[in-house]
Design a protein around this motif. Structure first.
Motif, short mmCIF file in Angstrom:
data_model
loop_
_atom_site.label_atom_id
_atom_site.label_comp_id
_atom_site.label_asym_id
_atom_site.label_seq_id
_atom_site.Cartn_x
_atom_site.Cartn_y
_atom_site.Cartn_z
N UNK A 63 0.89 -1.17 0.00
CA UNK A 63 0.00 0.00 0.00
C UNK A 63 0.91 1.20 0.00
N UNK A 64 0.89 2.00 -1.09
CA UNK A 64 1.86 3.06 -1.30
C UNK A 64 1.17 4.41 -1.32
N UNK A 65 1.13 5.04 -0.17
CA UNK A 65 0.40 6.29 0.02
C UNK A 65 1.16 7.47 -0.56
N UNK A 66 0.50 8.22 -1.45
CA UNK A 66 1.02 9.51 -1.92
C UNK A 66 -0.14 10.51 -1.85
N UNK A 67 -0.22 11.23 -0.74
CA UNK A 67 -1.34 12.17 -0.52
C UNK A 67 -2.68 11.47 -0.74
N UNK A 68 -2.80 10.24 -0.27
CA UNK A 68 -3.98 9.44 -0.55
C UNK A 68 -5.16 9.85 0.32
N UNK A 69 -6.35 9.82 -0.25
CA UNK A 69 -7.57 10.05 0.51
C UNK A 69 -7.69 8.95 1.57
N UNK A 70 -8.06 9.32 2.79
CA UNK A 70 -8.07 8.38 3.90
C UNK A 70 -8.99 7.18 3.63
N UNK A 71 -10.11 7.41 2.94
CA UNK A 71 -11.03 6.31 2.63
C UNK A 71 -10.36 5.24 1.78
N UNK A 72 -9.50 5.67 0.86
CA UNK A 72 -8.79 4.72 0.01
C UNK A 72 -7.82 3.89 0.85
N UNK A 73 -7.11 4.56 1.75
CA UNK A 73 -6.18 3.86 2.64
C UNK A 73 -6.92 2.87 3.52
N UNK A 74 -8.06 3.29 4.06
CA UNK A 74 -8.86 2.41 4.92
C UNK A 74 -9.35 1.18 4.17
N UNK A 75 -9.80 1.39 2.93
CA UNK A 75 -10.27 0.25 2.13
C UNK A 75 -9.14 -0.73 1.86
N UNK A 76 -7.96 -0.20 1.52
CA UNK A 76 -6.80 -1.06 1.27
C UNK A 76 -6.44 -1.86 2.52
N UNK A 77 -6.46 -1.20 3.67
CA UNK A 77 -6.13 -1.88 4.92
C UNK A 77 -7.16 -2.95 5.26
N UNK A 78 -8.43 -2.62 5.10
CA UNK A 78 -9.50 -3.59 5.38
C UNK A 78 -9.41 -4.79 4.43
N UNK A 79 -9.11 -4.51 3.18
CA UNK A 79 -8.96 -5.61 2.21
C UNK A 79 -7.81 -6.53 2.60
N UNK A 80 -6.68 -5.94 2.97
CA UNK A 80 -5.51 -6.75 3.32
C UNK A 80 -5.77 -7.58 4.57
N UNK A 81 -6.48 -7.02 5.53
CA UNK A 81 -6.83 -7.79 6.72
C UNK A 81 -7.71 -8.98 6.36
N UNK A 82 -8.68 -8.76 5.48
CA UNK A 82 -9.56 -9.86 5.02
C UNK A 82 -8.74 -10.89 4.24
#
Length: 274
Positions: A63-82
Motif C-alpha cells: 500500500x503506497x500512500x502519496x497524498x492518498x484520501x483516507x477512505x482509500x487507505x482504509x479500504x486497502x487496509x480492510x482488504x488486506x486484513x480480510x
C-alpha cells in the motif's frame, strides 16, 4: 445500452481457477519465488492481490500512500486484513511515498508553474514512483510484479500510465472487462466497501474519479468497445450512443502509443558494411 453484445463469464469459479493456474505456471517457468502487487483500495488491485494469494505462493502487497484520501487507505487496509485471513501466504507493507513525491515536485519547482499539463505530469509521476517501489521489492525478493489493469483500460482507452501502472511482469486481468472484474470479486466475497467504491486511479490532488476523467462510465466504455468490434449496424444508434462511441474512439486513438509496441527505427541493410 445493449448488454447483449457484452460477453458474460459463465463460470466465475472456473475462470478464477484458470487465472490462478496460469499465474502459478508462469511463476514456475520464470524460476522466481512469488508476486508483488500494489494495493490501492480499488477493485482491480483487490482482485489481483486475491488471485495472487490463491496461488499459495509468497505474495507481497504494497500500500503506497502519496497524498492518498483516507477512505482509500482504509479500504486497502480492510482488504488486506480480510485477504490475510484467508491466504496465509500474504504479507503486506504500508509505505508512505508522500515525502519522496513532495521532494521530487519541489525539486522541479512545480508550485511556481501550475497548469493542466503539469498536473497530469505529476499524476503520472505518482504512478511511476509506485512502479519503481514495486520493482525494488520484486528484485529484492525475486518476485514478479503483478499488474492490475483490465481490458477496457489496457486495450480500450489506454487509461493507465506508461511505465507506471503499465510497467508490470504479468497481467492476470487484462483480458477481462470491468464488469467481469466485479463478477469475480463478488464471487470471491471481496469486501463490500471495495465493491461499492467509485473507481478512481488515486493520482490527483482533487481525488477525481475515473468517470470524472473519462466522461463516461465503464459500462458505457464496455458497450462502445464491443460494438466497435462487432458487425452491428451503427445506423441504429441513438445520439447518446454515438457520443459514447466517439468518446471511446477518441481515447483509443490518442493513447495508441501506450497500447502498441515501441516504434523501432529499422536501419536499411545498405547502410551497414561487412
Amino acid at each position: 445500452m445493449d448488454d447483449s453484445i457484452i460477453p458474460k463469464i459463465l463460470s466465475p469459479q472456473k475462470t478464477i481457477d484458470y487465472i490462478v493456474n496460469w499465474m502459478d505456471e508462469y511463476l514456475k517457468k520464470s524460476n522466481l519465488h512469488g508476486f508483488v502487487v500494489g494495493v490501492s483500495g480499488g477493485i482491480d488491485s483487490a482482485l489481483t492481490s486475491t488471485l495472487c494469494g490463491l496461488t499459495g505462493k509468497k505474495t507481497l502487497c504494497l500500500e503506497m500512500n502519496i497524498h492518498q484520501e483516507q477512505q482509500q487507505v482504509n479500504r486497502a487496509t480492510d482488504h488486506l486484513n480480510w485477504l490475510k485471513s484467508i491466504c496465509p501466504n500474504i504479507e503486506s507493507k504500508s509505505i508512505n511515498l508522500t515525502p519522496v513525491f513532495d521532494a521530487f515536485s519541489n525539486l522541479l519547482n512545480t508550485d511556481n508553474h501550475k497548469s493542466d499539463t503539469i498536473e497530469l505530469a505529476l499524476a503520472n509521476s505518482r504512478s511511476r514512483l509506485r512502479m519503481v517501489t514495486l520493482y525494488y521489492y520484486a528484485s529484492k525478493n525475486k518476485f514478479l510484479v503483478a499488474g492490475t489493469g483490465n481490458k477496457v483500460e489496457d486495450f480500450g482507452v489506454g487509461f493507465f500510465t506508461k511505465y507506471g501502472d503499465g510497467g508490470v511482469d504479468i497481467s492476470p486481468l487484462a483480458d477481462l472487462l470491468k464488469s467481469h472484474i466485479y463478477q469475480l470479486a463478488k464471487h470471491l466475497k471481496i469486501i463490500d466497501s471495495i465493491l461499492e467504491a467509485k473507481p478512481t486511479d488515486g493520482l490527483w490532488t482533487d481525488n477525481r474519479s475515473d468517470i470524472d476523467q473519462l466522461g463516461v462510465s465503464y459500462d458505457e466504455l464496455e458497450w462502445a468497445m464491443n460494438i466497435s468490434e462487432s458487425t452491428k449496424n451503427k445506423k441504429d444508434l441513438t445520439e447518446k450512443q454515438i457520443e459514447i462511441l466517439n468518446t471511446f474512439k477518441s481515447f483509443n486513438n490518442q493513447n495508441k502509443h501506450k497500447m502498441e509496441p515501441i516504434p523501432i527505427c529499422k536501419i536499411p541493410k545498405e547502410l551497414f558494411t561487412n
